[in-house]
Design a protein around this motif. Structure first.
Motif, PDB file in Angstrom:
ATOM      1  N   ARG A  54     -21.327 -14.470  -1.925  1.00 60.13           N
ATOM      2  CA  ARG A  54     -20.012 -14.349  -1.173  1.00 60.13           C
ATOM      3  C   ARG A  54     -20.284 -13.440   0.224  1.00 60.13           C
ATOM      4  O   ARG A  54     -19.547 -13.802   1.244  1.00 60.13           O
ATOM      5  N   LEU A  55     -20.969 -12.159  -0.035  1.00 58.80           N
ATOM      6  CA  LEU A  55     -21.014 -11.493   1.209  1.00 58.80           C
ATOM      7  C   LEU A  55     -21.966 -12.230   2.354  1.00 58.80           C
ATOM      8  O   LEU A  55     -21.359 -12.444   3.558  1.00 58.80           O
ATOM      9  N   PHE A  56     -22.875 -12.940   1.812  1.00 60.46           N
ATOM     10  CA  PHE A  56     -23.519 -13.870   2.901  1.00 60.46           C
ATOM     11  C   PHE A  56     -22.834 -14.921   3.457  1.00 60.46           C
ATOM     12  O   PHE A  56     -22.792 -15.161   4.518  1.00 60.46           O
ATOM     13  N   ASP A  57     -21.865 -15.486   2.845  1.00 58.96           N
ATOM     14  CA  ASP A  57     -20.924 -16.405   3.342  1.00 58.96           C
ATOM     15  C   ASP A  57     -20.295 -15.866   4.254  1.00 58.96           C
ATOM     16  O   ASP A  57     -20.033 -16.387   5.528  1.00 58.96           O
ATOM     17  N   GLU A  58     -19.770 -14.572   4.135  1.00 54.98           N
ATOM     18  CA  GLU A  58     -18.846 -13.965   5.266  1.00 54.98           C
ATOM     19  C   GLU A  58     -19.630 -13.527   6.382  1.00 54.98           C
ATOM     20  O   GLU A  58     -19.384 -13.524   7.587  1.00 54.98           O
ATOM     21  N   LEU A  59     -20.918 -12.966   5.932  1.00 61.19           N
ATOM     22  CA  LEU A  59     -21.861 -12.535   7.247  1.00 61.19           C
ATOM     23  C   LEU A  59     -22.125 -13.945   8.084  1.00 61.19           C
ATOM     24  O   LEU A  59     -22.137 -13.755   9.374  1.00 61.19           O
ATOM     25  N   ASN A  60     -22.343 -15.190   7.760  1.00 59.67           N
ATOM     26  CA  ASN A  60     -22.676 -16.365   8.276  1.00 59.67           C
ATOM     27  C   ASN A  60     -21.300 -17.052   8.895  1.00 59.67           C
ATOM     28  O   ASN A  60     -21.738 -17.683   9.735  1.00 59.67           O
ATOM     29  N   VAL A  61     -20.282 -16.869   8.559  1.00 61.44           N
ATOM     30  CA  VAL A  61     -19.120 -17.246   9.188  1.00 61.44           C
ATOM     31  C   VAL A  61     -18.905 -16.730  10.451  1.00 61.44           C
ATOM     32  O   VAL A  61     -18.585 -17.328  11.491  1.00 61.44           O
ATOM     33  N   ASN A  62     -19.075 -15.214  10.838  1.00 61.56           N
ATOM     34  CA  ASN A  62     -19.069 -14.615  12.089  1.00 61.56           C
ATOM     35  C   ASN A  62     -20.318 -13.792  12.153  1.00 61.56           C
ATOM     36  O   ASN A  62     -19.959 -12.504  12.146  1.00 61.56           O
ATOM     37  N   ALA A  63     -21.149 -14.276  12.365  1.00 61.23           N
ATOM     38  CA  ALA A  63     -22.688 -13.438  12.414  1.00 61.23           C
ATOM     39  C   ALA A  63     -22.292 -12.519  13.725  1.00 61.23           C
ATOM     40  O   ALA A  63     -22.849 -11.350  13.512  1.00 61.23           O
ATOM     41  N   SER A  64     -21.945 -12.848  14.847  1.00 66.50           N
ATOM     42  CA  SER A  64     -22.009 -12.088  15.991  1.00 66.50           C
ATOM     43  C   SER A  64     -20.862 -10.525  15.540  1.00 66.50           C
ATOM     44  O   SER A  64     -21.266  -9.615  16.172  1.00 66.50           O
ATOM     45  N   TYR A  65     -20.007 -10.920  15.001  1.00 68.45           N
ATOM     46  CA  TYR A  65     -19.209  -9.950  14.661  1.00 68.45           C
ATOM     47  C   TYR A  65     -19.721  -8.901  13.585  1.00 68.45           C
ATOM     48  O   TYR A  65     -19.938  -7.787  14.020  1.00 68.45           O
ATOM     49  N   TRP A  66     -20.457  -9.364  12.628  1.00 70.40           N
ATOM     50  CA  TRP A  66     -21.127  -8.541  11.611  1.00 70.40           C
ATOM     51  C   TRP A  66     -22.367  -8.094  12.288  1.00 70.40           C
ATOM     52  O   TRP A  66     -22.763  -6.696  12.144  1.00 70.40           O
ATOM     53  N   LYS A  67     -23.032  -8.577  13.240  1.00 69.90           N
ATOM     54  CA  LYS A  67     -24.098  -7.917  13.873  1.00 69.90           C
ATOM     55  C   LYS A  67     -23.615  -6.873  14.530  1.00 69.90           C
ATOM     56  O   LYS A  67     -24.371  -5.545  14.693  1.00 69.90           O
ATOM     57  N   ASN A  68     -22.781  -6.963  15.287  1.00 73.47           N
ATOM     58  CA  ASN A  68     -21.762  -5.621  15.958  1.00 73.47           C
ATOM     59  C   ASN A  68     -21.613  -4.507  14.922  1.00 73.47           C
ATOM     60  O   ASN A  68     -21.870  -3.304  15.264  1.00 73.47           O
ATOM     61  N   VAL A  69     -21.113  -4.815  14.060  1.00 72.62           N
ATOM     62  CA  VAL A  69     -20.496  -3.944  12.995  1.00 72.62           C
ATOM     63  C   VAL A  69     -21.765  -3.205  12.374  1.00 72.62           C
ATOM     64  O   VAL A  69     -21.982  -1.988  12.286  1.00 72.62           O
ATOM     65  N   LEU A  70     -22.989  -3.894  11.847  1.00 71.25           N
ATOM     66  CA  LEU A  70     -24.218  -3.388  11.601  1.00 71.25           C
ATOM     67  C   LEU A  70     -25.003  -2.408  12.851  1.00 71.25           C
ATOM     68  O   LEU A  70     -25.304  -1.236  12.448  1.00 71.25           O
ATOM     69  N   ARG A  71     -24.821  -2.861  13.934  1.00 70.73           N
ATOM     70  CA  ARG A  71     -25.518  -2.036  15.056  1.00 70.73           C
ATOM     71  C   ARG A  71     -24.825  -0.856  15.177  1.00 70.73           C
ATOM     72  O   ARG A  71     -25.251   0.431  15.266  1.00 70.73           O
ATOM     73  N   LYS A  72     -23.292  -0.848  15.057  1.00 74.01           N
ATOM     74  CA  LYS A  72     -22.334   0.435  15.399  1.00 74.01           C
ATOM     75  C   LYS A  72     -22.666   1.151  14.114  1.00 74.01           C
ATOM     76  O   LYS A  72     -22.991   2.507  14.355  1.00 74.01           O
ATOM     77  N   THR A  73     -22.790   0.922  12.974  1.00 72.88           N
ATOM     78  CA  THR A  73     -23.004   1.700  11.959  1.00 72.88           C
ATOM     79  C   THR A  73     -24.428   2.445  11.991  1.00 72.88           C
ATOM     80  O   THR A  73     -24.589   3.697  11.446  1.00 72.88           O
ATOM     81  N   VAL A  74     -25.400   1.504  12.095  1.00 69.71           N
ATOM     82  CA  VAL A  74     -26.764   2.207  12.361  1.00 69.71           C
ATOM     83  C   VAL A  74     -26.902   3.377  13.413  1.00 69.71           C
ATOM     84  O   VAL A  74     -27.320   4.394  13.283  1.00 69.71           O
ATOM     85  N   ASN A  75     -26.135   2.811  14.450  1.00 72.45           N
ATOM     86  CA  ASN A  75     -26.251   3.938  15.388  1.00 72.45           C
ATOM     87  C   ASN A  75     -25.515   5.342  15.391  1.00 72.45           C
ATOM     88  O   ASN A  75     -25.947   6.348  15.417  1.00 72.45           O
ATOM     89  N   GLU A  76     -24.374   5.151  14.282  1.00 72.68           N
ATOM     90  CA  GLU A  76     -23.785   6.241  14.076  1.00 72.68           C
ATOM     91  C   GLU A  76     -24.516   7.007  13.150  1.00 72.68           C
ATOM     92  O   GLU A  76     -24.502   8.205  13.188  1.00 72.68           O
ATOM     93  N   GLN A  77     -25.138   6.313  12.208  1.00 74.15           N
ATOM     94  CA  GLN A  77     -25.988   6.993  11.020  1.00 74.15           C
ATOM     95  C   GLN A  77     -27.317   7.764  11.983  1.00 74.15           C
ATOM     96  O   GLN A  77     -27.567   8.870  11.569  1.00 74.15           O
ATOM     97  N   LEU A  78     -27.832   7.289  12.883  1.00 79.08           N
ATOM     98  CA  LEU A  78     -28.910   7.664  13.735  1.00 79.08           C
ATOM     99  C   LEU A  78     -28.510   8.854  14.584  1.00 79.08           C
ATOM    100  O   LEU A  78     -29.049   9.867  14.608  1.00 79.08           O
ATOM    101  N   SER A  79     -27.337   8.883  15.032  1.00 75.62           N
ATOM    102  CA  SER A  79     -26.770  10.038  15.703  1.00 75.62           C
ATOM    103  C   SER A  79     -26.529  11.223  14.857  1.00 75.62           C
ATOM    104  O   SER A  79     -26.411  12.316  15.385  1.00 75.62           O
ATOM    105  N   ARG A  80     -26.108  10.996  13.660  1.00 73.80           N
ATOM    106  CA  ARG A  80     -25.957  12.345  12.641  1.00 73.80           C
ATOM    107  C   ARG A  80     -27.201  12.864  12.300  1.00 73.80           C
ATOM    108  O   ARG A  80     -27.307  13.761  11.742  1.00 73.80           O
ATOM    109  N   ALA A  81     -28.223  12.137  12.412  1.00 70.61           N
ATOM    110  CA  ALA A  81     -29.554  12.800  11.913  1.00 70.61           C
ATOM    111  C   ALA A  81     -30.256  13.709  12.745  1.00 70.61           C
ATOM    112  O   ALA A  81     -29.553  14.008  13.673  1.00 70.61           O
TER     113      ALA A  81
END
Length: 81
Positions: A54-81
């Protein structure tokens, strides 16, 4: 009503992950599973379970949106380290 999540074969999982531009480890951590689990899905060692499909379905419906969400999440985590 079509309520069943899509079927995801190894190549589908790999394609989705690559479309998002993340490693197996990053995708796994974000999904709350182990990197070995994502690796196993991509190698066909175990099937992708319903909730993950189900999550893969959602990821594939709007991949560009989720790509940005993942990038933002990773960058936030890296900045906290």
């Amino acid at each position: 009503l079509k309520l069943q999540p899509g079927q995801y074969k190894p190549n589908d999982v790999r394609r989705t992950r690559k479309q998002l531009g993340v490693s197996q480890a990053i995708l796994a951590r974000w999904m709350g599973v182990s990197a070995k689990t994502v690796q196993s899905w991509e190698q066909g060692g175990r099937p992708v379970p319903g909730p993950a499909r189900r999550l893969f379905d959602e990821l594939n419906v709007n991949a560009s949106y989720w790509k940005n969400v993942l990038r933002k999440t990773v960058n936030e985590q890296l900045s906290r380290a």
